[in-house]
Enzyme design. Structure first.
Site, PDB file in Angstrom:
ATOM      1  CG  HIS A   1      -1.995   1.052   1.103  1.00  0.00           C
ATOM      2  ND1 HIS A   1      -1.761   2.373   1.439  1.00  0.00           N
ATOM      3  CD2 HIS A   1      -3.261   0.991   0.656  1.00  0.00           C
ATOM      4  CE1 HIS A   1      -2.865   3.066   1.220  1.00  0.00           C
ATOM      5  NE2 HIS A   1      -3.778   2.260   0.747  1.00  0.00           N
TER       6      HIS A   1
ATOM      7  CD  GLU B   1      -5.143   1.989  -3.176  1.00  0.00           C
ATOM      8  OE1 GLU B   1      -4.173   1.954  -2.394  1.00  0.00           O
ATOM      9  OE2 GLU B   1      -6.315   2.005  -2.783  1.00  0.00           O
TER      10      GLU B   1
HETATM   11  O1  LIG Z   1      -6.670   1.770   0.455  1.00  0.00           O
HETATM   12  C1  LIG Z   1      -7.391   2.702   0.075  1.00  0.00           C
HETATM   13  C2  LIG Z   1      -6.783   3.805  -0.679  1.00  0.00           C
HETATM   14  O2  LIG Z   1      -5.669   4.263   0.004  1.00  0.00           O
HETATM   15  C3  LIG Z   1      -7.756   4.908  -1.051  1.00  0.00           C
HETATM   16  O3  LIG Z   1      -8.015   5.740   0.044  1.00  0.00           O
HETATM   17  P1  LIG Z   1      -9.130   6.896  -0.159  1.00  0.00           P
HETATM   18  O4  LIG Z   1     -10.373   6.192  -0.659  1.00  0.00           O
HETATM   19  O5  LIG Z   1      -9.294   7.529   1.190  1.00  0.00           O
HETATM   20  O6  LIG Z   1      -8.593   7.853  -1.204  1.00  0.00           O
END
Ligand SMILES: O=C[C@H](O)COP(=O)(O)O
Length: 236
Positions: free
Chosen positions: A88, A157
């Site tokens: 992550h 992401e």
């Molecule tokens: O693991 C989830 C991601 O880091 C997305 O986070 P977010 O939906 O707060 O932008």
């Protein structure tokens, strides 16, 4: 379709238990057959009686040992957990995990047959430097990873979209997911400011097999709405 909630450093044990019970009841009552994942804070890991897949946000690649502050497989086995987030961006960019460390974790948990949600994504400066530099950066995050692992799920992401309210355009998501699908047949999730008001549109895009949601998943009713969108898209 896979809809995953990464609760990060949020919700207490009590709140997490209520969250999972509410989600489980919603999934069962509404005959949802999409895959729902919840990654609670480590302190909230437990043996939950649910059809929802519960995963660890992190673990050290050992059974147990002298690794202060970490948990190992022994602690995940206790709760029957076999799903883990690896790579992550917050562990890469805030907690300083290198590709070598991430690869060590990937190989360790792959050998144990874990379902691995493996995260990749570029920082803003790489996106702004152009497609070639952006792809070089992301390609480096695949270094050493067995992209054919049958229990692998990839989450793209873009770092600059996480927690910012910003998302790539639909065209950009389609383009990057097309490229990443060439690298692995694994289900490919999008993550980064997914909200109730954009989740269905994003999940409908080509080569998007689901979403990994952070802040917008903290309200279970919103996450249930996103699960409903996934079911609606599957039923089309
Ligand atoms: O693991 C989830 C991601 O880091 C997305 O986070 P977010 O939906 O707060 O932008």
């Amino acid at each position: 379709m896979i809809v995953a909630a990464n609760l990060k450093t949020n919700l207490t044990r009590k709140q997490t238990k209520e969250y999972i019970e509410t989600l489980d009841d919603f999934v069962k009552t509404n005959h949802i057959n999409q895959e729902s994942f919840v990654f609670p804070a480590t302190s909230s890991l437990d043996s939950y009686d649910t059809d929802v897949t519960i995963g660890a946000q992190n673990a050290y690649p050992v059974q147990n040992g002298a690794f202060t502050g970490e948990i190992g497989v022994e602690h995940l086995d206790e709760f029957g957990l076999k799903t883990i987030l690896i790579g992550h961006s917050e562990r890469r960019h805030i907690l300083g995990e290198t590709q070598d460390v991430i690869l060590q974790k990937f190989n360790y948990f792959k050998e144990l047959g874990y379902t691995i949600v493996y995260c990749v994504g570029e920082p803003l400066e790489k996106r702004e430097a152009g497609v070639a530099e952006m792809m070089d950066y992301i390609n480096a995050q695949y270094r050493g990873i067995d992209t054919s692992y049958e229990r692998l799920i990839i989450a793209y992401e873009p770092v600059w979209a996480i927690g910012t309210g910003l998302t790539p355009t639909n065209e950009d998501i389609i383009a990057i997911h097309r490229e990443l699908k060439k690298k692995s047949p694994a289900p490919l999730l999008y993550g980064g400011s997914v909200k109730v008001n954009n989740a269905k549109e994003i999940m409908a895009l080509q080569n998007v097999d689901g979403v990994l949601v952070g802040s917008a998943a903290l309200k279970v009713e919103d996450f249930c709405q996103m699960v409903t969108f996934a079911q609606e898209l599957e039923n089309k």
